[in-house]
Design a protein around this motif. Structure first.
Motif, short mmCIF file in Angstrom:
data_model
loop_
_atom_site.label_atom_id
_atom_site.label_comp_id
_atom_site.label_asym_id
_atom_site.label_seq_id
_atom_site.Cartn_x
_atom_site.Cartn_y
_atom_site.Cartn_z
N VAL A 1 1.06 -1.18 0.13
CA VAL A 1 0.04 0.10 -0.11
C VAL A 1 0.89 1.21 0.16
O VAL A 1 1.85 1.18 0.68
N ASP A 2 0.57 2.12 -0.97
CA ASP A 2 1.13 3.52 -0.65
C ASP A 2 0.03 4.66 -0.31
O ASP A 2 -0.87 4.91 -1.03
N VAL A 3 0.38 5.10 0.92
CA VAL A 3 -0.60 5.84 1.56
C VAL A 3 -0.43 7.06 1.16
O VAL A 3 -1.42 8.22 1.31
N CYS A 4 0.61 7.54 0.26
CA CYS A 4 0.77 9.02 -0.18
C CYS A 4 0.24 9.18 -1.58
O CYS A 4 0.22 10.08 -2.29
N TYR B 1 3.78 7.57 -4.88
CA TYR B 1 3.34 7.99 -6.46
C TYR B 1 4.18 9.05 -7.11
O TYR B 1 4.55 9.83 -6.16
N GLN B 2 4.61 9.06 -8.25
CA GLN B 2 5.32 9.73 -8.89
C GLN B 2 4.57 10.62 -9.95
O GLN B 2 3.95 9.85 -10.91
N VAL C 1 23.34 15.53 -0.23
CA VAL C 1 22.41 15.74 0.81
C VAL C 1 21.26 14.84 1.04
O VAL C 1 20.55 14.15 0.20
N LEU C 2 21.43 14.05 2.36
CA LEU C 2 20.42 12.81 2.46
C LEU C 2 19.39 13.27 3.54
O LEU C 2 19.56 13.75 4.62
N ASP C 3 18.14 12.63 3.00
CA ASP C 3 17.00 12.90 3.99
C ASP C 3 15.93 11.79 3.73
O ASP C 3 16.14 11.05 2.87
N ASP C 4 14.95 11.80 4.59
CA ASP C 4 13.99 10.64 4.52
C ASP C 4 13.06 11.29 3.65
O ASP C 4 12.58 10.34 2.67
N MET C 5 12.65 12.33 3.59
CA MET C 5 11.56 12.51 2.70
C MET C 5 11.82 14.24 2.10
O MET C 5 12.60 14.85 2.85
N ILE C 6 11.23 14.63 0.74
CA ILE C 6 10.89 16.03 0.34
C ILE C 6 9.63 16.11 0.68
O ILE C 6 8.94 15.46 -0.06
N THR D 1 16.67 11.47 -1.39
CA THR D 1 15.78 11.25 -0.33
C THR D 1 14.73 9.88 -0.72
O THR D 1 14.63 9.79 -2.11
N THR D 2 14.41 9.29 0.12
CA THR D 2 13.61 8.20 -0.09
C THR D 2 12.22 8.27 -0.73
O THR D 2 11.80 7.85 -1.64
N PHE D 3 11.59 9.17 -0.14
CA PHE D 3 10.26 9.87 -0.44
C PHE D 3 10.17 11.20 -1.36
O PHE D 3 10.61 12.08 -0.50
N GLY D 4 9.89 11.33 -2.39
CA GLY D 4 9.76 12.43 -3.20
C GLY D 4 8.39 13.01 -3.02
O GLY D 4 7.59 12.57 -4.12
N LEU D 5 7.79 13.71 -1.95
CA LEU D 5 6.18 13.93 -2.02
C LEU D 5 5.80 15.15 -2.90
O LEU D 5 4.95 15.23 -3.39
#
Length: 393
Positions: free
Chosen positions: A94-97, A340-341, A279-284, A309-313
Motif C-alpha cells: 500500500v502507498d498511503v501517499c 506516487y510519482q 544531501v540525504l534525508d528521508d523525504m522531500i 531522499t527516499t520519498f519525493g512527495l
C-alpha cells in the motif's frame, strides 16, 4: 547484477505457504513490477523442485490475487477478495501517499488521503478473515510516521496504527526509511523492518552521473538536520568520505502551519569547497528545507549539490525545484518509486528515479522461504561491488 543467474537467490527451504500478493490500487504499478521479478525467478528455480510436495503451486503465471475496494455513493467502502487465500503467505502493498486516486462522495470528486488508503488496507485484512497462514504488510511510507512522539496533549497516531494492524492479525510490517525507527517499540512482539535504499542511491549515481568520483577529495555527505545524521554517517562511512550537518534554528515563540518556523540553517563540518555534496534525508515534503540547505552549500562554494531522499512527495509542486535547477543551486534530485510519482516529475532533467521493485521482490521471495534477509537490510557487499565497478570505469 546483469547476469540473470546472479539475480536468483539460492533458496532451498520449503516456503511458509503459497505466495500471494495483494497490491492495493495505490500500489498497482509497483506491485506489478515486483510480481514480474518473482515470476521470472521462480520459473528458473522451479526446475530443482518440480516433484516436491512442499513446492506445489510454486511456479505460477502471476502471484497477484484479485482484490478490490468498491465504494458506495456515500463514500463508504468495502474490500472484496475474489480468490481463496486459505493457507497463503500474503503480502499486502500500500502507498498511503498516492493522492492521484479519486472516488465519488455524494456526487463530488474526492482525492484519496492517507487516511483513506489506511482504511482500505484494514478492510482488505478484514476480508482475509484470518484464513491466511501469515500476513505481511509492505507500507513503504509508514502511515503517520511523522506523528511518532508526543510533545504536548496530542495523539500518537503511528503507534496506534501499528498496534491496530497487529491486533488484526498482521505478523510483519516492512517499511522504508522510517522517520523514527523507534516507533517499533509500540509492537515489540511483532516483526518490524525499516529498510534503507542506500544501495539503490549509489547504483543510480554510478549509472547516471558518469563523472561522480567516490572519494574524500571529491565528495562529501551532508545531513540537512539532526534527524538525518544516521543516514549521512552510514553513507559517508561506506563511501569513505567526510560528512557535515546542518541544524535548524527555529523560532519557538511562533507557530506557522502547525510548526515552529525555521530562522536559519547552521552548518557544522569541514569545508565543502570544490566538492560534490550528497544531501540525504528521508523525504522531500514541500522542499523548502533541502533547497535552503542547497543554497547555503552553494554559498560555501560546493561544486554540485545532489539531493537524495527516499520519498519525493513534492507537496507544493515542482516549480521551486525547476527554479533552483535553473539557478544552479541543485544538480540532481534522486528519490525512489516507493510513493506516487507524477508524469511531470519523471520528465524533469534534474530528476533521477531509483526503482525499488527488484529489492522488494528479493525481500518477499526470501521471507516466503523463511530465510534471513539480513544481507538485504545491510547490503555492504553489494555496495562495494558497484563502487569497484565505478572506480574501474
Amino acid at each position: 547484477m546483469s547476469d540473470k543467474h546472479d539475480e536468483i537467490r539460492d533458496l532451498d527451504t520449503i516456503p511458509v505457504g503459497s505466495l500471494g500478493l495483494i497490491p492495493l490500487e495505490s500500489c498497482k504499478e509497483l506491485g506489478s513490477k515486483v510480481n514480474d521479478y518473482l515470476v521470472a525467478w521462480r520459473e528458473e528455480r522451479e526446475h530443482q523442485h518440480r516433484d516436491s510436495l512442499g513446492f506445489e503451486g510454486y511456479e505460477r503465471d502471476s502471484y497477484i490475487l484479485q482484490a478490490k475496494n468498491p465504494r458506495f455513493g456515500t463514500g463508504e467502502a468495502k474490500a472484496v477478495i475474489n480468490e481463496s487465500v486459505r493457507g497463503y503467505d500474503l503480502y499486502l502493498l500500500v502507498d498511503v501517499c498516492n493522492y492521484s486516486l479519486t472516488y465519488k462522495l455524494c456526487g463530488q470528486i474526492n482525492h484519496m488521503s492517507p487516511d483513506d488508503h489506511y482504511q482500505d488496507l484494514k478492510r482488505t485484512i478484514a476480508a482475509v478473515g484470518g484464513k491466511a497462514r501469515r500476513i505481511t504488510v509492505i507500507m513503504p511510507f509508514l502511515y503517520e510516521s511523522r506523528q511518532h512522539k508526543r510533545t504536548a496533549r496530542e495523539s500518537l497516531d503511528c503507534a496506534l496504527a501499528l498496534q491496530e494492524l497487529t491486533s488484526m492479525g498482521v505478523d510483519n510490517i516492512i517499511t522504508f526509511d522510517a522517520h523514527d525507527p523507534r516507533v517499533q517499540n509500540a509492537i515489540p512482539l511483532n516483526g518490524f523492518e525499516t529498510v534503507q535504499p542506500t544501495y539503490q542511491f549509489i547504483k543510480a549515481l554510478v549509472n547516471n552521473v558518469s563523472d561522480f568520483v567516490f572519494d574524500a577529495e571529491h565528495a562529501m555527505c551532508i545531513s540537512p538536520d539532526e534527524g538525518a545524521m544516521s543516514r549521512a554517517i552510514y553513507m559517508a562511512n561506506i563511501l569513505g568520505i567526510e560528512m557535515g550537518t546542518f541544524y535548524k534554528r527555529r523560532d519557538y515563540t511562533r507557530i506557522v502551519d502547525g510548526r515552529n518556523p525555521i530562522i536559519a540553517h547552521e552548518f557544522l563540518g569541514s569545508s565543502v569547497e570544490g566538492k560534490d555534496v550528497l544531501v540525504l534525508d528521508d523525504m522531500i515534503s514541500s522542499g523548502d528545507s533541502v533547497l535552503d540547505v542547497a543554497e547555503k552549500l552553494k554559498a560555501m562554494k560546493a561544486k554540485r549539490v545532489f539531493i537524495l531522499t527516499t520519498f519525493g512527495l513534492f507537496t507544493n509542486g515542482l516549480a521551486k525545484f525547476d527554479k533552483a535547477y535553473e539557478d544552479g543551486l541543485i544538480y540532481r534530485v534522486l528519490t525512489t518509486n516507493l510513493v506516487y510519482q507524477t508524469p511531470e516529475l519523471l520528465e524533469r532533467e534534474w530528476y533521477i528515479n531509483c526503482d525499488m521493485s527488484k529489492y522488494i521482490a528479493y525481500i518477499i521471495d526470501t521471507l516466503n522461504h523463511d530465510a534471513s534477509i539480513s544481507d538485504l537490510l545491510n547490503p555492504t557487499e553489494r555496495i562495494q561491488k558497484i563502487l569497484t565497478k565505478a572506480k574501474n570505469r
